[in-house]
Design a protein around this motif. Structure first.
Motif, PDB file in Angstrom:
ATOM      1  N   LYS A 165      20.118  -0.992  68.180  1.00 13.39           N
ATOM      2  CA  LYS A 165      20.112  -2.449  68.079  1.00 13.39           C
ATOM      3  C   LYS A 165      18.798  -2.970  67.498  1.00 13.39           C
ATOM      4  O   LYS A 165      17.721  -2.573  67.912  1.00 13.39           O
ATOM      5  CB  LYS A 165      20.339  -3.069  69.459  1.00 13.39           C
ATOM      6  N   LYS A 166      18.911  -3.868  66.502  1.00  9.37           N
ATOM      7  CA  LYS A 166      17.744  -4.505  65.895  1.00  9.37           C
ATOM      8  C   LYS A 166      17.798  -5.996  66.227  1.00  9.37           C
ATOM      9  O   LYS A 166      18.720  -6.700  65.812  1.00  9.37           O
ATOM     10  CB  LYS A 166      17.756  -4.312  64.375  1.00  9.37           C
ATOM     11  N   GLU A 167      16.827  -6.466  66.968  1.00  3.51           N
ATOM     12  CA  GLU A 167      16.815  -7.853  67.401  1.00  3.51           C
ATOM     13  C   GLU A 167      16.566  -8.803  66.223  1.00  3.51           C
ATOM     14  O   GLU A 167      15.823  -8.489  65.297  1.00  3.51           O
ATOM     15  CB  GLU A 167      15.732  -8.070  68.459  1.00  3.51           C
ATOM     16  N   ILE A 168      17.203  -9.962  66.279  1.00  2.00           N
ATOM     17  CA  ILE A 168      16.965 -11.035  65.317  1.00  2.00           C
ATOM     18  C   ILE A 168      15.998 -12.029  65.947  1.00  2.00           C
ATOM     19  O   ILE A 168      16.206 -12.495  67.074  1.00  2.00           O
ATOM     20  CB  ILE A 168      18.273 -11.754  64.946  1.00  2.00           C
ATOM     21  N   ARG A 169      14.938 -12.354  65.236  1.00  2.00           N
ATOM     22  CA  ARG A 169      13.934 -13.283  65.763  1.00  2.00           C
ATOM     23  C   ARG A 169      14.384 -14.724  65.494  1.00  2.00           C
ATOM     24  O   ARG A 169      13.926 -15.402  64.567  1.00  2.00           O
ATOM     25  CB  ARG A 169      12.578 -13.004  65.108  1.00  2.00           C
ATOM     26  N   LYS A 170      15.296 -15.189  66.341  1.00  2.00           N
ATOM     27  CA  LYS A 170      15.804 -16.550  66.217  1.00  2.00           C
ATOM     28  C   LYS A 170      14.756 -17.555  66.702  1.00  2.00           C
ATOM     29  O   LYS A 170      13.838 -17.208  67.440  1.00  2.00           O
ATOM     30  CB  LYS A 170      17.074 -16.735  67.053  1.00  2.00           C
ATOM     31  N   ALA A 171      14.944 -18.822  66.307  1.00  2.00           N
ATOM     32  CA  ALA A 171      14.083 -19.895  66.806  1.00  2.00           C
ATOM     33  C   ALA A 171      14.957 -21.141  66.979  1.00  2.00           C
ATOM     34  O   ALA A 171      15.451 -21.697  65.996  1.00  2.00           O
ATOM     35  CB  ALA A 171      12.938 -20.172  65.836  1.00  2.00           C
ATOM     36  N   GLU A 172      15.188 -21.546  68.223  1.00  2.00           N
ATOM     37  CA  GLU A 172      16.082 -22.665  68.498  1.00  2.00           C
ATOM     38  C   GLU A 172      15.579 -23.973  67.897  1.00  2.00           C
ATOM     39  O   GLU A 172      16.367 -24.881  67.613  1.00  2.00           O
ATOM     40  CB  GLU A 172      16.284 -22.809  70.002  1.00  2.00           C
ATOM     41  N   ASN A 173      14.267 -24.105  67.717  1.00  2.00           N
ATOM     42  CA  ASN A 173      13.713 -25.336  67.146  1.00  2.00           C
ATOM     43  C   ASN A 173      13.555 -25.249  65.627  1.00  2.00           C
ATOM     44  O   ASN A 173      12.925 -26.104  65.004  1.00  2.00           O
ATOM     45  CB  ASN A 173      12.356 -25.650  67.787  1.00  2.00           C
ATOM     46  N   PHE A 174      14.146 -24.241  65.018  1.00  2.00           N
ATOM     47  CA  PHE A 174      14.072 -24.062  63.570  1.00  2.00           C
ATOM     48  C   PHE A 174      15.183 -24.888  62.921  1.00  2.00           C
ATOM     49  O   PHE A 174      16.356 -24.503  62.917  1.00  2.00           O
ATOM     50  CB  PHE A 174      14.228 -22.579  63.224  1.00  2.00           C
ATOM     51  N   THR A 175      14.826 -26.060  62.383  1.00  6.88           N
ATOM     52  CA  THR A 175      15.821 -26.961  61.793  1.00  6.88           C
ATOM     53  C   THR A 175      15.356 -27.440  60.417  1.00  6.88           C
ATOM     54  O   THR A 175      15.027 -28.622  60.237  1.00  6.88           O
ATOM     55  CB  THR A 175      16.084 -28.173  62.710  1.00  6.88           C
ATOM     56  N   PRO A 176      15.325 -26.559  59.428  1.00  5.23           N
ATOM     57  CA  PRO A 176      14.925 -26.967  58.076  1.00  5.23           C
ATOM     58  C   PRO A 176      16.008 -27.827  57.435  1.00  5.23           C
ATOM     59  O   PRO A 176      17.144 -27.898  57.921  1.00  5.23           O
ATOM     60  CB  PRO A 176      14.786 -25.635  57.353  1.00  5.23           C
ATOM     61  N   TRP A 231      29.413  -5.990  66.382  1.00  2.00           N
ATOM     62  CA  TRP A 231      28.693  -4.743  66.682  1.00  2.00           C
ATOM     63  C   TRP A 231      27.924  -4.259  65.466  1.00  2.00           C
ATOM     64  O   TRP A 231      26.776  -3.829  65.590  1.00  2.00           O
ATOM     65  CB  TRP A 231      29.679  -3.682  67.150  1.00  2.00           C
ATOM     66  N   GLU A 232      28.546  -4.314  64.295  1.00  2.00           N
ATOM     67  CA  GLU A 232      27.857  -3.873  63.075  1.00  2.00           C
ATOM     68  C   GLU A 232      26.584  -4.685  62.837  1.00  2.00           C
ATOM     69  O   GLU A 232      25.561  -4.153  62.398  1.00  2.00           O
ATOM     70  CB  GLU A 232      28.799  -4.014  61.873  1.00  2.00           C
ATOM     71  N   SER A 233      26.657  -5.975  63.122  1.00  2.00           N
ATOM     72  CA  SER A 233      25.506  -6.862  62.906  1.00  2.00           C
ATOM     73  C   SER A 233      24.314  -6.507  63.780  1.00  2.00           C
ATOM     74  O   SER A 233      23.170  -6.810  63.428  1.00  2.00           O
ATOM     75  CB  SER A 233      25.905  -8.321  63.173  1.00  2.00           C
ATOM     76  N   LYS A 234      24.578  -5.888  64.907  1.00  8.43           N
ATOM     77  CA  LYS A 234      23.489  -5.583  65.843  1.00  8.43           C
ATOM     78  C   LYS A 234      22.558  -4.503  65.313  1.00  8.43           C
ATOM     79  O   LYS A 234      21.376  -4.465  65.679  1.00  8.43           O
ATOM     80  CB  LYS A 234      24.072  -5.180  67.198  1.00  8.43           C
ATOM     81  N   PHE A 235      23.066  -3.615  64.447  1.00 13.36           N
ATOM     82  CA  PHE A 235      22.189  -2.553  63.936  1.00 13.36           C
ATOM     83  C   PHE A 235      21.999  -2.599  62.420  1.00 13.36           C
ATOM     84  O   PHE A 235      21.143  -1.915  61.882  1.00 13.36           O
ATOM     85  CB  PHE A 235      22.678  -1.165  64.368  1.00 13.36           C
ATOM     86  N   ASP A 236      22.782  -3.425  61.710  1.00 15.01           N
ATOM     87  CA  ASP A 236      22.562  -3.603  60.274  1.00 15.01           C
ATOM     88  C   ASP A 236      23.215  -4.903  59.815  1.00 15.01           C
ATOM     89  O   ASP A 236      22.665  -5.973  60.037  1.00 15.01           O
ATOM     90  CB  ASP A 236      23.104  -2.415  59.477  1.00 15.01           C
ATOM     91  N   SER A 237      24.376  -4.801  59.191  1.00 12.77           N
ATOM     92  CA  SER A 237      25.044  -5.985  58.644  1.00 12.77           C
ATOM     93  C   SER A 237      26.548  -5.891  58.862  1.00 12.77           C
ATOM     94  O   SER A 237      27.102  -4.795  59.017  1.00 12.77           O
ATOM     95  CB  SER A 237      24.754  -6.120  57.147  1.00 12.77           C
ATOM     96  N   ALA A 238      27.206  -7.053  58.841  1.00 10.44           N
ATOM     97  CA  ALA A 238      28.653  -7.110  59.023  1.00 10.44           C
ATOM     98  C   ALA A 238      29.374  -6.483  57.831  1.00 10.44           C
ATOM     99  O   ALA A 238      28.873  -6.498  56.709  1.00 10.44           O
ATOM    100  CB  ALA A 238      29.102  -8.558  59.201  1.00 10.44           C
ATOM    101  N   SER A 239      30.558  -5.949  58.075  1.00 12.00           N
ATOM    102  CA  SER A 239      31.321  -5.278  57.023  1.00 12.00           C
ATOM    103  C   SER A 239      32.154  -6.237  56.183  1.00 12.00           C
ATOM    104  O   SER A 239      32.573  -5.894  55.076  1.00 12.00           O
ATOM    105  CB  SER A 239      32.247  -4.225  57.647  1.00 12.00           C
TER     106      SER A 239
END
Length: 392
Positions: A37-48, A193-201
């Motif tokens: 699993k590769k974590e995504i560094r989300k930011a809830e206050n990120f609103t560009p 599940w695919e997204s957790k370690f790379d990208s969606a199919s």
């Protein structure tokens, strides 16, 4: 007798491949999602500032509701624009959109004639102000915080595109109910599940977002524009992930002919997209996406229905070989009786429906393969009537 054993060997190989490709891949991806699993560094206050792009063609029956739904989603009102691209509609789509444009609520671009969805997207991209493009279909309904949940993933610079969590809202027909169940378990869950370690199919045009700097223009002969977006951005080294908290809903086709038409088109588009990006297949440069996810998706979509057809056609030969001829006839007769009895009970009818669903998917896939080989597929597909199911 030799030919019989050749057929039995073909049957055994097809059965083995079907089990490995279908259930083996499902288990493997589930495991990789846990251990790699590769974590995504989300930011809830990120609103560009974002640009919301809505391609439209003959959607007068739903476009008013769509624009209202888009204007009301949870995102700062001064940080998004809506661009509707109307592509030569023959109904009242343009007149409805014109009212919103006159009020300054949307930007409206009109193409004089329909040239395909990719062409409409390109027209919209030409006027978008933002680098983050949110694309959504005119007949898809967005959850209240769907866009916010998509966009917060772009705080991570490794993310190039994000797709929403699509729910196909089934109607009254058993066909649409089976498709809803199949999509939820074997498609949506798999790409999570695919997204957790790379990208969606695979991708969904109902709701997705991407960085415009990575995709300035689509090739306009593309059948599946959403798949092109996924492959183009992943080919540039960025992750394309599924956001489970970004909900979008779309009514599914009610009848078998509508389901077959859709699957024929996506099958032809899958072949086209795979060949267009064949340099990524089994290429370690693209990590587990190139070595596993991309080729596995192609084989699952194209090969599994063909393998299942081989299994079905050759199963009677297997029965006669492994049993005596008389016993084989008896077991076939028993199978027919069992199927007849199942039709009497509600649960039995569901089992029969699942078998029927599998058959028409096979027909659709094989027809889609033929469409691509014979060049019968067009970017101007026929619109499919949708059911009247309620949001779940």
């Amino acid at each position: 007798m030799d030919i019989i054993w050749v057929l039995i060997n073909i049957w055994a190989v097809a059965l083995g491949l079907f089990i490995v490709i279908n259930f083996g891949y499902f288990f493997l991806v589930f495991t990789l999602a846990k251990v790699k699993k590769k974590e995504i560094r989300k930011a809830e206050n990120f609103t560009p500032f974002i640009s919301v792009l809505v391609p439209c063609y003959n959607v007068g029956y739903v476009i008013d509701q769509k624009i209202k739904n888009t204007l009301e989603f949870d995102y700062p009102k001064d940080k998004f624009e809506i661009i509707a691209v109307e592509s030569g509609s023959t109904d009242n789509t343009y007149s409805i959109l014109s009212k919103y444009a006159a009020q300054g609520k949307i930007k409206l671009i009109r193409q004089p004639r329909r040239s395909g969805k990719s062409s409409a997207i390109n027209c919209g991209l030409n006027v978008c102000k933002s680098d983050i493009i949110v694309m959504t279909d005119a007949d898809a309904s967005l959850g209240q915080n769907a866009v916010r949940r998509l966009v917060e993933n772009f705080a991570d610079e490794t993310v190039g595109a994000v797709v929403g969590n699509l729910t196909l809202v089934s109607g009254k027909s058993m066909t649409s109910r089976m498709n809803h169940l199949f999509y939820k378990i074997f498609r949506q869950k798999l790409r999570e599940w695919e997204s957790k370690f790379d990208s969606a199919s695979f991708w969904s045009g109902e709701l997705c977002a991407f960085r415009r700097s990575l995709l300035e223009r689509l090739e306009e002969d593309i059948i599946n524009d959403d798949r092109y977006i996924l492959l183009k951005i992943r080919s540039k080294g960025y992750r394309c992930i599924s956001e489970t908290l970004s909900h979008v809903y779309e009514k599914d086709a009610e009848d078998v002919s509508g389901q077959i038409a859709h699957k024929r088109r996506t099958t032809a588009g899958t072949i086209q997209g795979t060949l267009r990006f064949k340099h990524m297949l089994c290429n370690p440069k693209y990590g587990l996406f190139g070595m596993l996810i991309f080729p596995a998706h192609f084989f699952r979509v194209i090969l599994l229905p063909v393998l299942l057809l081989i299994i079905e056609v050759l199963s009677p030969f297997a029965i006669f070989v492994f049993l005596s001829s008389f016993a084989g006839v008896v077991w076939l007769a028993v199978a027919v009786i069992v199927l007849a009895l199942l039709s009497v009970f509600d649960m039995g009818r569901k089992v029969l429906s699942s078998l029927f669903y599998g058959v028409f998917v096979q027909v659709a896939v094989i027809s889609g393969i033929a469409d691509y080989i014979l060049k019968r597929q067009s970017v101007l597909w026929k619109q499919i009537p949708k059911g009247q199911g309620k949001r779940e």
